[in-house]
Design a protein around this motif. Structure first.
Motif, mmCIF file in Angstrom:
data_model
loop_
_atom_site.group_PDB
_atom_site.id
_atom_site.type_symbol
_atom_site.label_atom_id
_atom_site.label_comp_id
_atom_site.label_asym_id
_atom_site.label_seq_id
_atom_site.Cartn_x
_atom_site.Cartn_y
_atom_site.Cartn_z
ATOM 1 N N PHE A 116 0.866 -1.189 0.000
ATOM 2 C CA PHE A 116 0.000 0.000 0.000
ATOM 3 C C PHE A 116 0.900 1.236 0.000
ATOM 4 C CE2 PHE A 116 -2.517 -3.370 1.823
ATOM 5 C CZ PHE A 116 -3.758 -3.208 1.214
ATOM 6 N N VAL A 117 0.637 2.166 -0.971
ATOM 7 C CA VAL A 117 1.471 3.369 -1.133
ATOM 8 C C VAL A 117 0.634 4.596 -0.793
ATOM 9 C CG1 VAL A 117 2.888 4.746 -2.699
ATOM 10 C CG2 VAL A 117 2.816 2.241 -2.926
ATOM 11 N N LEU A 118 1.139 5.422 0.097
ATOM 12 C CA LEU A 118 0.432 6.646 0.523
ATOM 13 C C LEU A 118 1.374 7.840 0.368
ATOM 14 C CD1 LEU A 118 -1.992 8.055 2.092
ATOM 15 C CD2 LEU A 118 -0.575 7.732 4.131
ATOM 16 N N THR A 119 0.855 8.918 -0.247
ATOM 17 C CA THR A 119 1.603 10.187 -0.318
ATOM 18 C C THR A 119 1.012 11.152 0.707
ATOM 19 O OG1 THR A 119 2.052 9.877 -2.662
ATOM 20 C CG2 THR A 119 2.302 12.118 -1.778
ATOM 21 N N LEU A 120 1.847 11.581 1.660
ATOM 22 C CA LEU A 120 1.393 12.467 2.727
ATOM 23 C C LEU A 120 1.917 13.885 2.470
ATOM 24 C CD1 LEU A 120 -0.122 12.624 5.447
ATOM 25 C CD2 LEU A 120 2.085 12.301 6.583
ATOM 26 N N VAL A 121 0.979 14.847 2.451
ATOM 27 C CA VAL A 121 1.317 16.268 2.259
ATOM 28 C C VAL A 121 1.051 17.014 3.562
ATOM 29 C CG1 VAL A 121 0.779 18.376 1.002
ATOM 30 C CG2 VAL A 121 0.835 16.177 -0.196
ATOM 31 N N ILE A 122 2.030 17.776 4.020
ATOM 32 C CA ILE A 122 1.869 18.591 5.232
ATOM 33 C C ILE A 122 1.540 20.016 4.804
ATOM 34 C CG2 ILE A 122 2.913 19.364 7.384
ATOM 35 C CD1 ILE A 122 2.540 16.345 7.188
ATOM 36 N N LEU A 123 0.332 20.458 5.135
ATOM 37 C CA LEU A 123 -0.104 21.821 4.780
ATOM 38 C C LEU A 123 0.383 22.803 5.847
ATOM 39 C CD1 LEU A 123 -3.754 20.979 3.744
ATOM 40 C CD2 LEU A 123 -1.814 21.360 2.233
ATOM 41 N N PRO A 124 0.922 23.938 5.425
ATOM 42 C CA PRO A 124 1.379 24.922 6.418
ATOM 43 C C PRO A 124 0.206 25.568 7.143
ATOM 44 C CG PRO A 124 1.501 25.853 4.216
ATOM 45 C CD PRO A 124 1.130 24.401 4.047
ATOM 46 N N ASN A 125 0.375 25.781 8.439
ATOM 47 C CA ASN A 125 -0.643 26.471 9.219
ATOM 48 C C ASN A 125 -0.538 27.984 8.989
ATOM 49 O OD1 ASN A 125 -1.746 24.180 10.428
ATOM 50 N ND2 ASN A 125 -0.190 24.161 12.023
ATOM 51 N N PRO A 126 -1.663 28.680 9.063
ATOM 52 C CA PRO A 126 -1.566 30.143 9.016
ATOM 53 C C PRO A 126 -0.982 30.687 10.324
ATOM 54 C CG PRO A 126 -3.805 29.472 9.490
ATOM 55 C CD PRO A 126 -3.034 28.213 9.229
ATOM 56 N N ILE A 127 -0.602 31.946 10.294
ATOM 57 C CA ILE A 127 -0.117 32.656 11.481
ATOM 58 C C ILE A 127 -1.029 33.848 11.696
ATOM 59 C CG2 ILE A 127 1.824 33.914 12.499
ATOM 60 C CD1 ILE A 127 3.657 32.306 10.623
ATOM 61 N N VAL A 128 -1.457 34.071 12.926
ATOM 62 C CA VAL A 128 -2.362 35.186 13.197
ATOM 63 C C VAL A 128 -1.803 36.003 14.357
ATOM 64 C CG1 VAL A 128 -3.825 33.815 14.751
ATOM 65 C CG2 VAL A 128 -4.751 35.855 13.636
ATOM 66 N N ALA A 129 -1.910 37.321 14.226
ATOM 67 C CA ALA A 129 -1.516 38.252 15.286
ATOM 68 C C ALA A 129 -2.754 39.047 15.698
ATOM 69 C CB ALA A 129 -0.416 39.192 14.798
ATOM 70 N N ALA A 130 -3.106 38.975 16.985
ATOM 71 C CA ALA A 130 -4.275 39.683 17.516
ATOM 72 C C ALA A 130 -3.815 40.944 18.241
ATOM 73 C CB ALA A 130 -5.061 38.782 18.472
ATOM 74 N N LEU A 131 -4.540 42.013 18.048
ATOM 75 C CA LEU A 131 -4.259 43.293 18.692
ATOM 76 C C LEU A 131 -5.542 43.840 19.290
ATOM 77 C CD1 LEU A 131 -1.925 44.946 16.023
ATOM 78 C CD2 LEU A 131 -1.248 43.985 18.234
ATOM 79 N N PRO A 132 -5.464 44.683 20.344
ATOM 80 C CA PRO A 132 -4.221 45.173 20.967
ATOM 81 C C PRO A 132 -3.638 44.152 21.950
ATOM 82 C CG PRO A 132 -6.097 46.128 22.085
ATOM 83 C CD PRO A 132 -6.669 45.320 20.953
ATOM 84 N N ASP A 133 -2.364 44.335 22.261
ATOM 85 C CA ASP A 133 -1.679 43.471 23.219
ATOM 86 C C ASP A 133 -1.610 44.228 24.549
ATOM 87 O OD1 ASP A 133 -0.273 41.510 24.413
ATOM 88 O OD2 ASP A 133 1.630 41.948 23.421
ATOM 89 N N ASN A 134 -2.339 43.724 25.537
ATOM 90 C CA ASN A 134 -2.441 44.379 26.846
ATOM 91 C C ASN A 134 -2.973 45.813 26.698
ATOM 92 O OD1 ASN A 134 -1.415 42.145 28.270
ATOM 93 N ND2 ASN A 134 0.685 42.753 27.746
ATOM 94 N N GLY A 135 -4.037 45.957 25.889
ATOM 95 C CA GLY A 135 -4.634 47.276 25.701
ATOM 96 C C GLY A 135 -5.644 47.589 26.791
ATOM 97 N N PHE A 136 -5.953 48.861 26.924
ATOM 98 C CA PHE A 136 -6.999 49.233 27.864
ATOM 99 C C PHE A 136 -7.839 50.351 27.265
ATOM 100 C CE2 PHE A 136 -3.793 52.391 28.914
ATOM 101 C CZ PHE A 136 -4.546 53.540 29.159
#
Length: 575
Positions: A116-136
């Protein structure tokens, strides 16, 4: 029986034994594809029935029979499986986390391998930045959240969750009128096109805002008395800072400022802003009137710009609150207050564009020429409102023609030329009655073909200002009969490769279907075509050049008008 030397019979007696040929069936032997079997020195690799002959102890043949079966090995391609970075895939007990091609081999019922032959592809995860950081933020202010996704595969979907039951699918959600309950951690999850996700958080602190009460509320004093202002702050986070502003450019940072020797000009609205330790603010106002008692408020009077209003000995021309002081009987001056509202003269600037030949309705006046026009209207307050119109008159300048101007066979040439290089012009060609086919109805220059008849061709040209120019042309197309000489077959050709008369073919401008055949003097077909655009016969048959001779031909052609031409004849092949 033989004769002895003595003349008597001599008898010989022989006993003959016939032994059987011995056949031994060794049965069936199975191997896998790629293996071999040694059968008494024979190396066998293919399925079949094999024999080997040996000599028995009696001197007779002994035949061994073997049936060999070669079983195939099996390869099963399971295709491609995609997972996100950080995930794993269980492949027959093997936990896979890296991209690549993997194989798993098992033994089938035939004891041969199944892979049995399987081709495995690893998909890149996105990167997210949330703002504000320690905002008030402070209470009642909006909370502005934002998320920026990169990597992975766009488009992205966003999912926010936060305090006080907050959820949102917006990328940059806004929460108006913040409360303390909205403080906390806001989590955003971004999911890319492949279903891979990433998470980040933004921490928000909502500080409770202070409250402030300003006094006096509608205070009244006489001139030269002291204006006593006071502010009382609560809530928020102490300590508090105070900032007062008021008439006569009054400014103060005292909590309870005093203004001695009050004048009439000090009357008005005093605004205090309190700021707590977190920078949150609250505002209140104290209204102070400084005048002699009694106070007479004449209300608000409205005039138009350019007019004046007489108030006591003052001639008023500007919007404002005005006072007039009279001598009172109670020791305080009597102050008369007037609010004057000067309505401005409104100037409304308009712009419009029309095409040459059109008219623009400017408040009931039709305008046809470019220029600046004015009209004076009356507002609801009875004052002038001036409308200023800048009118632009656009023109479209196109030349067009349909050629030739005489009756033509099959094809007309349609041309249009934009004479204004600053214009962008679109074109639409059409024809009546139906039947004329225009190659590109939206091109400036194109062609038209169709059956015989008289046509009216119309061109509508429109520029970017939607100005329209229309042309009409009369055109005529005549029909050629489907006969000689409009269909022509030559009587000789010279296929010698000199580039001249190398091919024998039927010619005609209007052939839509064709059956054309060439045969030799024995009736054997040497060339045939049903392609109206065929290059012709090159004088060969089955890849070999034929000798000079006379050949017969047959032609059946259908022309664009539906007529059919049928003919036959001879052609001489020359060298």
């Amino acid at each position: 029986t033989l004769a002895s030397t003595a003349g008597c019979d001599s008898i010989l007696v022989l006993t003959l034994v016939v032994n059987d040929t011995l056949l031994t069936d060794l049965g069936t032997v199975a191997i896998c594809k790629g293996e071999s079997y040694n059968f008494n020195g024979q190396i066998l690799t293919s399925s079949g029935v094999y024999t080997d002959t040996l000599a028995s102890t009696a001197g007779c043949d002994s035949v061994l029979i073997l049936t060999l079966v070669v079983n195939d090995t099996i390869t099963v391609d399971l295709g491609t499986v995609s997972i996100c970075q950080g995930q794993s895939y269980n492949f027959y007990g093997n936990v896979l986390t890296s991209a690549g091609t993997y194989m798993h081999t098992v033994v089938s019922t035939t004891s041969c391998d199944t892979t049995f032959v399987l081709t495995l592809v690893i998909l890149p995860n996105p990167i997210v930045a949330a703002l504000p950081d320690n905002g008030f933020v402070c209470e009642k202010e909006p909370i502005n959240l934002s998320a920026e996704a990169t990597g992975g595969t766009a488009p992205y979907a966003y999912s926010w969750a936060g305090p006080d039951g907050f959820t949102s699918a917006d990328q940059n959600p806004l929460r108006p009128n913040a409360t303390v309950l909205m403080s906390g951690t806001y989590t955003v999850t971004v999911t890319d096109y492949n279903g891979c996700s990433a998470t980040d958080t933004a921490t928000i602190t909502v500080h409770p805002g202070p409250d402030v009460t300003a006094l006096p509320d509608n205070g009244i004093i006489c001139e030269n008395e002291t204006i006593l202002l006071s502010a009382e702050a609560s809530g928020g986070t102490a300590p508090y800072g105070y900032s007062w502003s008021g008439p006569n450019s009054f400014l103060s940072t005292d909590q309870n400022p005093e203004l001695p020797n009050a004048t009439v000009q000090m009357g008005g609205i005093y605004v205090v802003t309190v700021t707590d330790a977190n920078g949150c603010t609250a505002t209140d106002a104290a209204a102070v009137a400084v005048y002699s008692i009694p106070v007479t408020d004449l209300g608000i009077v409205s005039i138009c710009n350019g007019e004046s209003y007489s108030f006591g000995d003052q001639i008023l021309t500007e919007t404002g609150v005005y006072q007039d002081t009279l001598e009172g009987a109670n020791g305080c001056d009597s102050i008369v207050i007037l609010g004057l509202n000067v309505h401005p003269t409104y100037v409304d600037s308009l712009s419009a564009e029309i095409c040459v030949g059109d008219a623009y309705d400017f408040n009931g006046t039709p305008l046809t020429e470019a220029g600046i026009y004015y009209d004076t209207l009356t507002t609801s307050a009875g004052c002038d409102s001036i409308q200023v119109l800048t009118l632009t008159v656009n023109a479209i300048l196109v030349e067009a023609d349909v050629l030739p101007d005489t009756c033509v066979f099959k094809t007309l040439t349609l041309t249009a030329l934009n004479l204004n290089p600053n214009d962008t012009v679109t074109y639409l060609w059409s024809a009546t009655p139906p039947g004329l086919e225009i190659e590109d109805p939206t091109a400036d220059s194109t062609t038209a073909t169709g059956p015989a008849g008289n046509y009216t061709i119309t061109l509508v040209a429109i520029n970017q200002h939607e100005c329209v120019q229309t042309f009409e042309f009369s055109a005529c197309i005549y029909e050629r009969p489907c006969e000689h000489p409009y269909i022509f077959v030559p009587n000789a050709f010279t296929p010698n490769g000199d580039g001249q008369n190398d091919y024998f073919r039927a010619r005609g401008d209007d052939i839509t279907e064709i059956f054309f055949m060439v045969y030799n003097r024995w009736g054997e077909e040497v060339y045939r075509t049903e392609d109206p655009k065929h290059p012709g016969w090159d004088g060969t048959f089955r890849g070999k050049a034929l000798t000079p001779d006379s050949y017969g031909w047959y032609l059946r052609a259908t022309c664009g008008n539906g007529q059919v031409y049928e003919g036959k004849g001879n052609v001489t092949l020359l060298k």
